[in-house]
Design an enzyme around this catalytic site. Structure first.
Site, PDB file in Angstrom:
ATOM      1  N   GLY A 122       0.824  -1.199   0.000  1.00  8.70           N
ATOM      2  CA  GLY A 122       0.000   0.000   0.000  1.00  8.70           C
ATOM      3  C   GLY A 122       0.854   1.243   0.000  1.00  8.70           C
ATOM      4  N   PRO A 123       0.235   2.408  -0.158  1.00 11.12           N
ATOM      5  CG  PRO A 123      -1.290   3.967  -0.941  1.00 11.12           C
ATOM      6  CD  PRO A 123      -1.215   2.615  -0.331  1.00 11.12           C
ATOM      7  CB  SER A 124       4.594   6.110   1.967  1.00 10.41           C
ATOM      8  OG  SER A 124       5.543   5.445   1.157  1.00 10.41           O
ATOM      9  N   GLY A 125       2.679   5.656   4.558  1.00  8.12           N
ATOM     10  CA  GLY A 125       1.810   6.284   5.546  1.00  8.12           C
ATOM     11  C   GLY A 125       0.517   5.542   5.780  1.00  8.12           C
ATOM     12  N   GLY A 126       0.405   4.343   5.216  1.00  7.39           N
ATOM     13  CA  GLY A 126      -0.842   3.588   5.362  1.00  7.39           C
ATOM     14  C   GLY A 126      -0.949   2.826   6.665  1.00  7.39           C
ATOM     15  N   GLY A 127       0.153   2.712   7.424  1.00  7.06           N
ATOM     16  CA  GLY A 127       0.104   2.031   8.713  1.00  7.06           C
ATOM     17  C   GLY A 127       0.793   0.680   8.729  1.00  7.06           C
ATOM     18  CB  THR A 137       6.246   0.759   9.702  1.00  3.87           C
ATOM     19  OG1 THR A 137       6.831   0.621   8.385  1.00  3.87           O
ATOM     20  CG2 THR A 137       7.348   0.652  10.730  1.00  3.87           C
ATOM     21  CD  GLU A 140      10.190  -2.314   0.719  1.00  2.00           C
ATOM     22  OE1 GLU A 140      11.228  -2.522   0.073  1.00  2.00           O
ATOM     23  OE2 GLU A 140       9.062  -2.433   0.221  1.00  2.00           O
TER      24      GLU A 140
END
Length: 585
Positions: free
Chosen positions: A375-380, A382, A505
């Site tokens: 999903g896009p960065s900042g999606g939760g 991590t 990653e």
């Protein structure tokens, strides 16, 4: 004024409680008190024999017994004082050592949320600077407190016996001393508290700049940091001067009062000797006993100043020691069964200073299979890993292993089954070998280390290093490239042989050749293990058993690569975008 006094009283109670927590060796404390008693009593005997010696010389009636007793008293006082000072210093060092041990162990038990809120330098300052203040109080001042109190009490009793009118005249200075010390003490407490805060700020800035010096130089921020540092240094200078002004007023005033009392006593005593009410030997003894009171009182005054400084340090140390720790739940002794699925059930989470990062997330991670989260960065993504590691507690919902919420397991037992390879893997200062073995609770053979490095495709570059596995990697692993650090982190995970793998990653910093090799190693490692993979490059997860699409904190898609490619619009866009980027390359 009353609130300040109450605050000092509260801090004194906290200080006493803090010292008790350090588990002072009671037997050694009794020995120290005994030696202090012997030293003080011997010190009180010396003026008395001096009195007899002076009176004997005045009438030309020499007695060797008095002279010998005086010499013996000097020797006993010196020997007892030496041993007392050493053991008291040992006691002080042990107290501070135990206090630092308490803080160190507490720091390791604090949750990640504590370190999110506090700067690293401030925490370092608490362990180094604040404990140093308490150490100074104990080793420099409390060392002489016992003998000082005994000397004062004994000398006062003997002075009343020798000449009570002169003793009462001497005590007339006590209200003056009290009036001086009380306001100065309150002022010193406030200044010392602020000074320690400014010291912590400067330590924080220093730690941050030294740690990220490459960032500072890369963005030519030396001038900015120079100004920041000079500002903090100037603040420390100003508060140091405020403290110096208080001390500069307090100590001369105390000395002036003591000298005034001494002059009055000598003058008045001379008159009483002239009238025959007092012998010359008694006047000499009176003056010597007076010094035995004045010297300890000066020490007590310095102790009072140091005590005010220690109160502020105590307050900050207590805050750390009282902070809530990570919940272990060791008493339940539940065993982690990694063959069970991990269930994410209506999970929501928000950091203290942000909106919800995860919102009502639900899905199941099958045991022994590969689950990819994209999903896009900042999606939760991590943040979800952090919750699985139990770095934080969910705001709502729960994570279960089978039917058991994971917070019911002992924290150490839960984390022992997890191998976590981050997107950015800073290493610890030390050798390659030490970093691969980090966290192992048993002896590891060279063969095991080399096998883990080989599976992570790290052995080739390790053998090319100057000292091979014994090469120092530098602070945060700065002597190695990003890809090399990544492969050492993977080797560490392989060595731990976890049942649950979390790869954030894990191949992001590798070149194409190394990435292919490490992917093969990871595929071998993932066999039979529950694996959760965060990936922005979808080519690395197309073979996952299931893919979860996490978008703005919500699950918007779930399925295999082929299923999502047909049904999920965002996933289609991500695949097309990456395919286009690869074609352009």
């Amino acid at each position: 004024m009353e609130s300040n006094q109450q605050q000092v009283q509260v801090n004194w109670r906290k200080f006493s409680h803090l010292i008790r927590q350090t588990q002072i060796p009671k037997r050694l404390a009794f020995i120290v008190v005994g030696l202090s008693l012997i030293q003080a009593i011997a010190g009180l005997v010396v003026p008395w024999f001096t009195k007899d010696l002076v009176d004997i010389l005045a009438v030309s009636n020499w007695k060797w017994e008095v002279f010998v007793l005086l010499i013996v008293a000097f020797i006993v006082q010196g020997v007892a004082g030496a041993f007392s000072t050493y053991f008291l210093s040992f006691l002080g060092e042990r107290v501070v050592s135990n206090l630092r041990r308490l803080l160190w162990n507490k720091m390791l038990a604090l949750p990640i949320s504590y370190f999110d809120e506090k700067r690293t330098g401030e925490t370092v300052s608490r362990i180094n600077n604040d404990t140093a203040v308490i150490k100074s109080l104990i080793t420099d001042h409390l060392v002489s407190l016992f003998s000082s109190i005994i000397s004062i009490i004994g000398a006062v009793i003997i002075l009343f016996y020798l000449d009570w009118p002169m003793t009462l005249m001497m005590f007339s200075a006590i209200p003056i001393v009290f009036l001086i010390m009380r306001p100065m003490g309150r002022k010193m407490y406030e200044i010392s508290k602020r000074l320690q805060e400014k010291t912590a700020h400067f330590t924080s800035l220093l730690t941050q700049v030294v740690t990220e010096i490459r960032l500072v130089k890369a963005y030519t921020a030396e001038e900015i940091e120079r100004k920041n540092g000079e500002r903090e240094i100037e603040n420390l200078f100003r508060f140091g001067l405020k403290e110096a002004r208080v001390v500069a007023v307090l100590q001369p005033l105390m000395s002036l009062v003591m000298m005034f009392v001494l002059v009055i006593i000598i003058g008045y005593g001379g008159m009483r000797v002239a009238t025959g009410a007092l012998t010359a030997g008694e006047l000499v003894a009176f003056i010597l006993y007076l010094f035995q009171i004045l010297a300890p009182m000066v020490m007590v005054a310095r102790l009072f100043t140091s005590l005010q400084k220690a109160m502020g340090a105590t307050e900050r140390i207590i805050k750390i020691l009282e902070h809530e720790e990570e919940e272990q739940k060791e008493e339940k002794h539940l065993k982690v069964d990694p063959t069970l699925p991990i269930v994410i059930d209506r999970l929501s989470f928000a950091y203290p200073t942000s909106d919800e990062v995860l919102k009502d997330v639900s899905f199941t991670i099958p045991a022994g299979r590969v689950t990819a989260i994209v999903g896009p960065s900042g999606g939760g993504k991590t943040t979800l890993f952090a919750l699985l590691e139990r770095f934080y507690q969910p705001t709502k919902g729960e994570i279960r292993l089978g039917d058991t919420p994971i917070d019911q397991f002992c924290l150490h037992e839960w984390r022992r089954h997890i191998g976590y390879v981050l997107q950015d893997n800073p290493l610890l200062a030390g050798t390659v070998r030490e970093n691969i073995c980090y966290g192992m609770d048993r002896e590891v053979s060279d063969q095991e280390i080399e096998r883990a490095a080989r599976l992570a495709y790290a052995d080739e570059f390790i053998h090319e290093l100057p000292q091979g596995y014994d090469t120092e990697v530098g602070e945060r692993g700065v002597k190695l490239s990003g890809g090399q650090r990544q492969r050492i982190a993977i080797a560490r995970a392989i060595l731990h042989d976890p049942k649950i793998l979390m790869l954030d990653e894990a191949t992001s910093n590798l070149d194409s050749t190394s990435e292919q090799a490490v992917q093969e190693a990871l595929h071998n490692l993932m066999k039979g293990r529950t694996t959760i993979v965060i990936a922005h490059r979808l080519a690395t997860v197309v073979d996952a058993d299931q893919i979860i699409v996490l978008e703005k904190g919500r699950v918007t898609g779930q399925g295999t690569h082929e299923e999502l490619l047909q049904s999920h619009q965002l996933y289609q866009k991500l695949v097309k975008h990456q395919f286009k980027v690869q074609m352009e390359k």
